[in-house]
Design a protein around this motif. Structure first.
Motif, mmCIF file in Angstrom:
data_model
loop_
_atom_site.group_PDB
_atom_site.id
_atom_site.type_symbol
_atom_site.label_atom_id
_atom_site.label_comp_id
_atom_site.label_asym_id
_atom_site.label_seq_id
_atom_site.Cartn_x
_atom_site.Cartn_y
_atom_site.Cartn_z
ATOM 1 N N VAL A 1 12.384 3.999 -14.786
ATOM 2 C CA VAL A 1 11.464 4.588 -13.830
ATOM 3 C C VAL A 1 11.899 4.190 -12.433
ATOM 4 C CG1 VAL A 1 9.100 4.597 -13.031
ATOM 5 C CG2 VAL A 1 9.575 4.565 -15.454
ATOM 6 N N PHE A 2 12.043 5.171 -11.585
ATOM 7 C CA PHE A 2 12.453 4.943 -10.201
ATOM 8 C C PHE A 2 11.218 4.814 -9.319
ATOM 9 C CE2 PHE A 2 13.561 6.773 -6.024
ATOM 10 C CZ PHE A 2 14.475 5.806 -5.628
ATOM 11 N N THR A 3 11.053 3.673 -8.665
ATOM 12 C CA THR A 3 9.947 3.488 -7.720
ATOM 13 C C THR A 3 10.538 3.087 -6.378
ATOM 14 O OG1 THR A 3 9.647 1.207 -8.428
ATOM 15 C CG2 THR A 3 8.237 2.840 -9.451
ATOM 16 N N PRO A 4 10.539 4.003 -5.422
ATOM 17 C CA PRO A 4 11.155 3.722 -4.122
ATOM 18 C C PRO A 4 10.370 2.661 -3.347
ATOM 19 C CG PRO A 4 9.958 5.774 -4.031
ATOM 20 C CD PRO A 4 9.930 5.318 -5.460
ATOM 21 N N ASN A 5 11.099 1.916 -2.505
ATOM 22 C CA ASN A 5 10.407 0.953 -1.639
ATOM 23 C C ASN A 5 10.364 1.444 -0.197
ATOM 24 O OD1 ASN A 5 12.965 0.467 -0.748
ATOM 25 N ND2 ASN A 5 13.107 -1.599 -1.572
ATOM 26 N N CYS A 6 10.896 2.633 0.048
ATOM 27 C CA CYS A 6 10.753 3.267 1.357
ATOM 28 C C CYS A 6 10.753 4.782 1.142
ATOM 29 C CB CYS A 6 11.865 2.857 2.314
ATOM 30 S SG CYS A 6 13.504 3.355 1.793
ATOM 31 N N SER A 7 10.211 5.473 2.124
ATOM 32 C CA SER A 7 10.091 6.922 2.001
ATOM 33 C C SER A 7 10.155 7.544 3.385
ATOM 34 C CB SER A 7 8.760 7.269 1.333
ATOM 35 O OG SER A 7 8.611 8.652 1.222
ATOM 36 N N SER A 8 10.650 8.773 3.490
ATOM 37 C CA SER A 8 10.727 9.419 4.803
ATOM 38 C C SER A 8 10.413 10.918 4.766
ATOM 39 C CB SER A 8 12.105 9.192 5.417
ATOM 40 O OG SER A 8 13.089 9.798 4.604
ATOM 41 N N PRO A 9 9.392 11.341 4.036
ATOM 42 C CA PRO A 9 9.048 12.766 4.096
ATOM 43 C C PRO A 9 8.320 13.103 5.391
ATOM 44 C CG PRO A 9 7.487 11.643 2.719
ATOM 45 C CD PRO A 9 8.539 10.633 3.111
ATOM 46 N N GLY A 10 8.149 14.381 5.633
ATOM 47 C CA GLY A 10 7.369 14.811 6.783
ATOM 48 C C GLY A 10 5.896 14.486 6.578
ATOM 49 N N PRO A 11 5.133 14.481 7.654
ATOM 50 C CA PRO A 11 3.725 14.122 7.549
ATOM 51 C C PRO A 11 2.917 15.039 6.638
ATOM 52 C CG PRO A 11 4.327 14.589 9.831
ATOM 53 C CD PRO A 11 5.548 14.755 9.002
ATOM 54 N N ARG A 12 3.342 16.260 6.485
ATOM 55 C CA ARG A 12 2.580 17.204 5.656
ATOM 56 C C ARG A 12 2.484 16.729 4.208
ATOM 57 N NH1 ARG A 12 -1.641 19.809 5.447
ATOM 58 N NH2 ARG A 12 -1.604 21.616 4.121
ATOM 59 N N VAL A 13 3.523 16.092 3.698
ATOM 60 C CA VAL A 13 3.495 15.574 2.325
ATOM 61 C C VAL A 13 2.403 14.519 2.201
ATOM 62 C CG1 VAL A 13 4.803 14.276 0.593
ATOM 63 C CG2 VAL A 13 5.918 16.080 1.918
ATOM 64 N N TYR A 14 2.349 13.609 3.166
ATOM 65 C CA TYR A 14 1.309 12.577 3.149
ATOM 66 C C TYR A 14 -0.078 13.200 3.326
ATOM 67 C CZ TYR A 14 5.098 9.205 3.738
ATOM 68 O OH TYR A 14 6.227 8.448 3.575
ATOM 69 N N GLU A 15 -0.187 14.182 4.212
ATOM 70 C CA GLU A 15 -1.481 14.823 4.458
ATOM 71 C C GLU A 15 -1.990 15.555 3.221
ATOM 72 O OE1 GLU A 15 -0.532 17.191 7.841
ATOM 73 O OE2 GLU A 15 -0.557 15.471 9.208
ATOM 74 N N GLN A 16 -1.105 16.229 2.503
ATOM 75 C CA GLN A 16 -1.516 16.922 1.288
ATOM 76 C C GLN A 16 -1.980 15.929 0.229
ATOM 77 O OE1 GLN A 16 2.034 19.180 0.491
ATOM 78 N NE2 GLN A 16 1.182 21.037 1.389
ATOM 79 N N SER A 17 -1.278 14.817 0.106
ATOM 80 C CA SER A 17 -1.683 13.789 -0.850
ATOM 81 C C SER A 17 -3.042 13.209 -0.468
ATOM 82 C CB SER A 17 -0.642 12.670 -0.905
ATOM 83 O OG SER A 17 0.586 13.176 -1.340
ATOM 84 N N LEU A 79 1.514 7.688 -4.399
ATOM 85 C CA LEU A 79 2.598 8.174 -3.530
ATOM 86 C C LEU A 79 3.962 7.616 -3.909
ATOM 87 C CD1 LEU A 79 0.798 8.045 -0.090
ATOM 88 C CD2 LEU A 79 1.358 10.062 -1.449
ATOM 89 N N GLY A 80 4.049 6.813 -4.942
ATOM 90 C CA GLY A 80 5.355 6.360 -5.378
ATOM 91 C C GLY A 80 5.459 4.892 -5.683
ATOM 92 N N GLY A 81 4.449 4.124 -5.358
ATOM 93 C CA GLY A 81 4.442 2.755 -5.832
ATOM 94 C C GLY A 81 4.747 1.674 -4.843
ATOM 95 N N SER A 82 5.877 1.065 -4.977
ATOM 96 C CA SER A 82 6.176 -0.206 -4.318
ATOM 97 C C SER A 82 6.741 -0.033 -2.911
ATOM 98 C CB SER A 82 7.160 -0.989 -5.170
ATOM 99 O OG SER A 82 8.345 -0.228 -5.346
ATOM 100 N N PHE A 83 6.016 0.647 -2.065
ATOM 101 C CA PHE A 83 6.474 0.832 -0.686
ATOM 102 C C PHE A 83 6.528 -0.501 0.052
ATOM 103 C CE2 PHE A 83 5.069 5.412 0.504
ATOM 104 C CZ PHE A 83 6.020 5.905 -0.351
ATOM 105 N N ARG A 84 7.623 -0.736 0.753
ATOM 106 C CA ARG A 84 7.679 -1.817 1.730
ATOM 107 C C ARG A 84 7.433 -1.218 3.105
ATOM 108 N NH1 ARG A 84 13.095 -4.399 1.096
ATOM 109 N NH2 ARG A 84 12.449 -5.478 2.960
ATOM 110 N N PHE A 85 7.924 -0.006 3.313
ATOM 111 C CA PHE A 85 7.624 0.736 4.536
ATOM 112 C C PHE A 85 7.840 2.215 4.280
ATOM 113 C CE2 PHE A 85 12.108 -0.223 4.889
ATOM 114 C CZ PHE A 85 12.662 0.942 5.381
ATOM 115 N N ALA A 86 7.220 3.018 5.123
ATOM 116 C CA ALA A 86 7.377 4.460 5.034
ATOM 117 C C ALA A 86 7.607 4.985 6.440
ATOM 118 C CB ALA A 86 6.138 5.102 4.422
ATOM 119 N N VAL A 87 8.436 5.975 6.545
ATOM 120 C CA VAL A 87 8.765 6.577 7.829
ATOM 121 C C VAL A 87 8.310 8.028 7.787
ATOM 122 C CG1 VAL A 87 10.634 7.175 9.404
ATOM 123 C CG2 VAL A 87 10.772 5.078 8.060
ATOM 124 N N SER A 88 7.604 8.443 8.812
ATOM 125 C CA SER A 88 7.228 9.846 8.913
ATOM 126 C C SER A 88 8.448 10.590 9.430
ATOM 127 C CB SER A 88 6.033 10.007 9.859
ATOM 128 O OG SER A 88 5.689 11.349 9.977
#
Length: 108
Positions: A1-17, A79-88
């Motif tokens: 199972v892949f659980t990213p520790n960072c993410s960089s989608p556009g804000p719309r992905v976060y807003e929809q979630s 949103l994916g689990g073990s985030f250390r940071f996320a970038v819009s």
């Protein structure tokens, strides 16, 4: 199972979630809805101190720890689990979402 520790989608992905989670909170009932909004308020308050690189007051730190345990960690898990940071990725992200999904920092 892949659980990213960072993410960089556009804000719309976060807003929809966020919209989906909010609609689920409304569907479950008043208590869940109030808990969700209380947790988001704690996250917003925490972000203000994080932006200034200031320590959290003890009451807010306790409030955030409870909010994280009850609500916010479930949002991060969705949103994916073990985030250390996320970038819009393409635009700034609202403070509500920033505070909810990032346990440490949120860069936009």
């Amino acid at each position: 199972v892949f659980t990213p520790n960072c993410s960089s989608p556009g804000p719309r992905v976060y807003e929809q979630s966020h919209a989906k989670l909010l609609s689920r909170a409304w569907a479950v009932g008043a208590l869940t809805r109030k808990l969700f909004h209380w947790a988001m308020a704690a996250a917003r308050a925490r972000v203000i101190f994080m932006e200034k690189d200031e320590a959290l007051p003890p009451g807010l730190a306790r409030r955030f720890a409870i909010a994280d345990a009850l609500v916010l960690k479930k949002i991060r898990a969705a949103l994916g689990g073990s985030f250390r940071f996320a970038v819009s990725g393409s635009a700034p992200l609202s403070r509500d979402l920033a505070g909810a999904i990032s346990p440490r920092r949120f860069l936009s």
